[in-house]
Design a protein around this motif. Structure first.
Motif, mmCIF file in Angstrom:
data_model
loop_
_atom_site.group_PDB
_atom_site.id
_atom_site.type_symbol
_atom_site.label_atom_id
_atom_site.label_comp_id
_atom_site.label_asym_id
_atom_site.label_seq_id
_atom_site.Cartn_x
_atom_site.Cartn_y
_atom_site.Cartn_z
ATOM 1 N N ALA A 62 11.810 1.020 5.935
ATOM 2 C CA ALA A 62 10.907 1.320 4.719
ATOM 3 C C ALA A 62 11.829 0.671 3.630
ATOM 4 N N SER A 63 12.968 -0.241 3.877
ATOM 5 C CA SER A 63 13.542 -0.725 2.822
ATOM 6 C C SER A 63 13.217 -2.120 2.594
ATOM 7 N N GLU A 64 12.714 -2.431 1.525
ATOM 8 C CA GLU A 64 12.135 -3.956 1.197
ATOM 9 C C GLU A 64 13.396 -4.852 1.742
ATOM 10 N N GLU A 65 14.624 -4.714 0.962
ATOM 11 C CA GLU A 65 15.713 -5.492 1.216
ATOM 12 C C GLU A 65 16.033 -5.456 2.847
ATOM 13 N N HIS A 66 15.890 -4.641 3.728
ATOM 14 C CA HIS A 66 16.190 -5.064 5.170
ATOM 15 C C HIS A 66 14.783 -5.384 5.747
ATOM 16 N N TYR A 67 13.753 -5.201 5.145
ATOM 17 C CA TYR A 67 12.622 -5.859 5.794
ATOM 18 C C TYR A 67 12.659 -7.118 5.685
ATOM 19 N N ASN A 68 13.090 -7.734 4.399
ATOM 20 C CA ASN A 68 13.016 -9.127 4.243
ATOM 21 C C ASN A 68 14.290 -10.035 5.313
ATOM 22 N N LYS A 69 14.965 -9.092 5.621
ATOM 23 C CA LYS A 69 16.081 -9.667 6.699
ATOM 24 C C LYS A 69 15.601 -9.789 7.882
ATOM 25 N N ILE A 70 14.541 -9.122 8.384
ATOM 26 C CA ILE A 70 14.463 -9.231 9.763
ATOM 27 C C ILE A 70 12.983 -9.731 9.990
ATOM 28 N N HIS A 71 12.310 -10.135 8.770
ATOM 29 C CA HIS A 71 10.845 -10.747 8.804
ATOM 30 C C HIS A 71 10.771 -11.983 7.968
ATOM 31 N N PRO A 72 9.875 -12.961 8.507
ATOM 32 C CA PRO A 72 9.901 -14.067 7.881
ATOM 33 C C PRO A 72 9.115 -13.820 6.396
ATOM 34 N N LYS A 73 9.263 -14.718 5.504
ATOM 35 C CA LYS A 73 8.885 -14.522 4.218
ATOM 36 C C LYS A 73 7.229 -14.329 4.088
ATOM 37 N N GLU A 74 6.440 -14.947 5.279
ATOM 38 C CA GLU A 74 5.073 -14.719 4.965
ATOM 39 C C GLU A 74 4.575 -13.149 5.410
ATOM 40 N N LEU A 75 5.615 -12.233 5.439
ATOM 41 C CA LEU A 75 5.214 -11.053 5.840
ATOM 42 C C LEU A 75 5.816 -10.167 4.726
ATOM 43 N N SER A 76 5.172 -8.976 4.213
ATOM 44 C CA SER A 76 5.631 -8.137 3.227
ATOM 45 C C SER A 76 5.668 -6.749 3.609
ATOM 46 N N LEU A 77 6.561 -6.059 3.293
ATOM 47 C CA LEU A 77 6.735 -4.556 3.341
ATOM 48 C C LEU A 77 5.463 -3.833 2.552
ATOM 49 N N SER A 78 5.005 -4.397 1.306
ATOM 50 C CA SER A 78 4.177 -3.840 0.588
ATOM 51 C C SER A 78 3.024 -3.747 1.236
ATOM 52 N N ASN A 79 2.654 -4.743 1.884
ATOM 53 C CA ASN A 79 1.213 -5.086 2.637
ATOM 54 C C ASN A 79 1.260 -4.044 4.135
ATOM 55 N N ARG A 80 2.398 -4.044 4.632
ATOM 56 C CA ARG A 80 2.457 -2.991 5.745
ATOM 57 C C ARG A 80 2.274 -1.787 5.472
ATOM 58 N N LYS A 81 2.822 -1.324 4.275
ATOM 59 C CA LYS A 81 2.592 0.220 3.931
ATOM 60 C C LYS A 81 1.295 0.261 3.274
ATOM 61 N N GLN A 82 0.550 -0.628 2.683
ATOM 62 C CA GLN A 82 -0.954 -0.587 2.343
ATOM 63 C C GLN A 82 -1.765 -0.525 3.356
ATOM 64 N N CYS A 83 -1.325 -1.193 4.565
ATOM 65 C CA CYS A 83 -2.473 -1.167 5.692
ATOM 66 C C CYS A 83 -2.139 0.427 6.117
ATOM 67 N N LEU A 84 -1.094 0.970 6.334
ATOM 68 C CA LEU A 84 -0.952 2.411 6.562
ATOM 69 C C LEU A 84 -1.701 3.283 5.851
ATOM 70 N N ARG A 85 -1.849 2.953 4.458
ATOM 71 C CA ARG A 85 -2.420 3.981 3.433
ATOM 72 C C ARG A 85 -3.946 3.782 3.669
ATOM 73 N N ASN A 86 -4.601 2.428 3.997
ATOM 74 C CA ASN A 86 -5.787 2.308 4.357
ATOM 75 C C ASN A 86 -6.307 2.979 5.649
ATOM 76 N N LEU A 87 -5.410 2.834 6.698
ATOM 77 C CA LEU A 87 -5.917 3.524 7.666
ATOM 78 C C LEU A 87 -6.026 5.164 7.643
ATOM 79 N N LYS A 88 -5.192 5.735 6.752
ATOM 80 C CA LYS A 88 -5.373 7.156 6.570
ATOM 81 C C LYS A 88 -6.529 7.494 5.608
ATOM 82 N N GLU A 89 -6.816 6.605 4.956
ATOM 83 C CA GLU A 89 -8.051 6.735 4.034
ATOM 84 C C GLU A 89 -9.450 6.635 5.058
#
Length: 348
Positions: free
Chosen positions: A164-191
């Motif tokens: 859930a840390s953006e700084e940590h997320y960017n260290k273990i994923h390539p730049k094409e992926l973003s934590l904000s999009n990941r979290k939005q996907c989860l919120r979309n699924l809940k909705e």
């Protein structure tokens, strides 16, 4: 430490500082106390029932390049495969006869499987097995795609946020992926109305205690129906191959914390736990988990779906996995049940 564990048991959320203190100052005695409380809570909601999920790993192609994952697109040594619709349905047939009432369709983010392909597969599974739940674990999709799968009959969706840390997320994923999009996907699924599962790795490269606390606070905010956590295990064909991956003790402690934080949550004891410790899945259950996920994939592809090294049960037939798991759970006083295994309401 007992005072902090007691606060969690009373459903009082800890501050960041209290969570850090609890995790960094844990002792075997504190862990035993935590697990005792966690077992009492899971028994209140689920007695000693263990829910089965039949895992069908239907493709190991992936368009993403996550630095920790063995099926990342840059791994040229991976032997790729895709199951046909007929093979997937055969896995479901075998699983149904063995008492599975939830199927988990898991795969890399494979563009070959279009929305139309997936909708057809979901519909046919639900048509053949109307008393079963279909869970998808296929990564980040558009709101429209998630809605279409739900309309076709998908019940649940697993999407671990990983950190859930953006700084940590960017260290273990390539730049094409973003934590904000990941979290939005989860919120979309809940909705949309899915039973949603999230989760994270424990002990991944560059992870700090503060990162783990951020994960816990995000999980509390999201309030998912399912939380899947497991230890980071390195894969020899990834950039993180040199990192250490023995994090079982901390993973178990986090399972206990999550059980107290969300008392009715569906909480798997993962294959990764069993990979780093022969009794890891049993220990997960005794730490507060209540779900296990035996593999229904055809034996000839199991050793190709390797997210990490030394994955267990790659050579077992589905029936062997099912009966082995039942025996393991029986030995520690728990019972595998034939059930969809839906979440219990918090009002109990």
């Amino acid at each position: 430490m007992k005072d902090l564990i007691d606060k969690l048991e009373k459903n009082q959320i800890l501050t960041k500082e209290e969570f850090v203190k609890l995790i960094e100052n844990r002792t075997p005695e504190a862990a035993d106390y935590l697990f005792e409380k966690a077992r009492a809570v899971r028994h209140k909601y689920y007695s000693k029932d263990i829910y089965l999920r039949g895992l069908i790993e239907f493709t190991n192609y992936c368009k993403n390049d996550c630095y920790y994952c063995g099926i990342r697109k840059s791994n040229k040594n991976a032997i790729r495969y895709r199951l046909t619709k007929e093979q997937i349905l055969e896995c479901c047939k075998i699983g149904y006869e063995l008492g599975f009432r939830t199927y988990v369709l898991q795969g890399g983010e494979d563009p070959f499987f279009t929305d139309n392909n997936l909708i057809e597969i979901i519909r046919e599974i639900k048509q053949n097995y109307p008393d079963c739940a279909v869970t998808l674990s296929i990564g980040e999709k558009s709101y429209r795609s998630y809605k279409a799968y739900f309309k076709a009959g998908a019940d649940r969706y697993l999407l671990r946020h990983e950190t859930a840390s953006e700084e940590h997320y960017n260290k273990i994923h390539p730049k094409e992926l973003s934590l904000s999009n990941r979290k939005q996907c989860l919120r979309n699924l809940k909705e949309i109305g899915y039973q949603v599962g999230s989760g994270f790795m424990v002990g991944s490269p560059y992870q700090t205690t503060e990162n783990l606390v951020e994960d816990l606070l995000f999980i509390k905010e999201l309030n998912p129906e399912m939380v899947g956590i497991g230890p980071f295990i390195p894969h020899h064909d990834t950039p993180f191959k040199e990192f250490k991956g023995d994090n079982g003790e901390l993973t178990l402690f986090m399972i206990g914390i999550i059980r107290l934080m969300i008392p009715n949550v569906l909480l798997p004891s993962t294959t990764a736990l069993g990979t780093i410790d022969p009794n890891g899945r049993e220990k997960g259950i005794l730490s507060g988990a209540n779900v296990v996920m035996p593999n229904l994939s055809p034996v000839n592809v199991r050793d190709k779906y390797l997210l990490y090294d030394n994955k267990i049960c790659t050579g077992d037939e589905s029936a062997e996995c099912r009966h082995c798991m039942e025996n393991r759970m029986n030995k520690i006083g728990y019972d595998v049940v034939v059930s969809r295994g839906d979440i219990k309401p918090k009002t109990i």
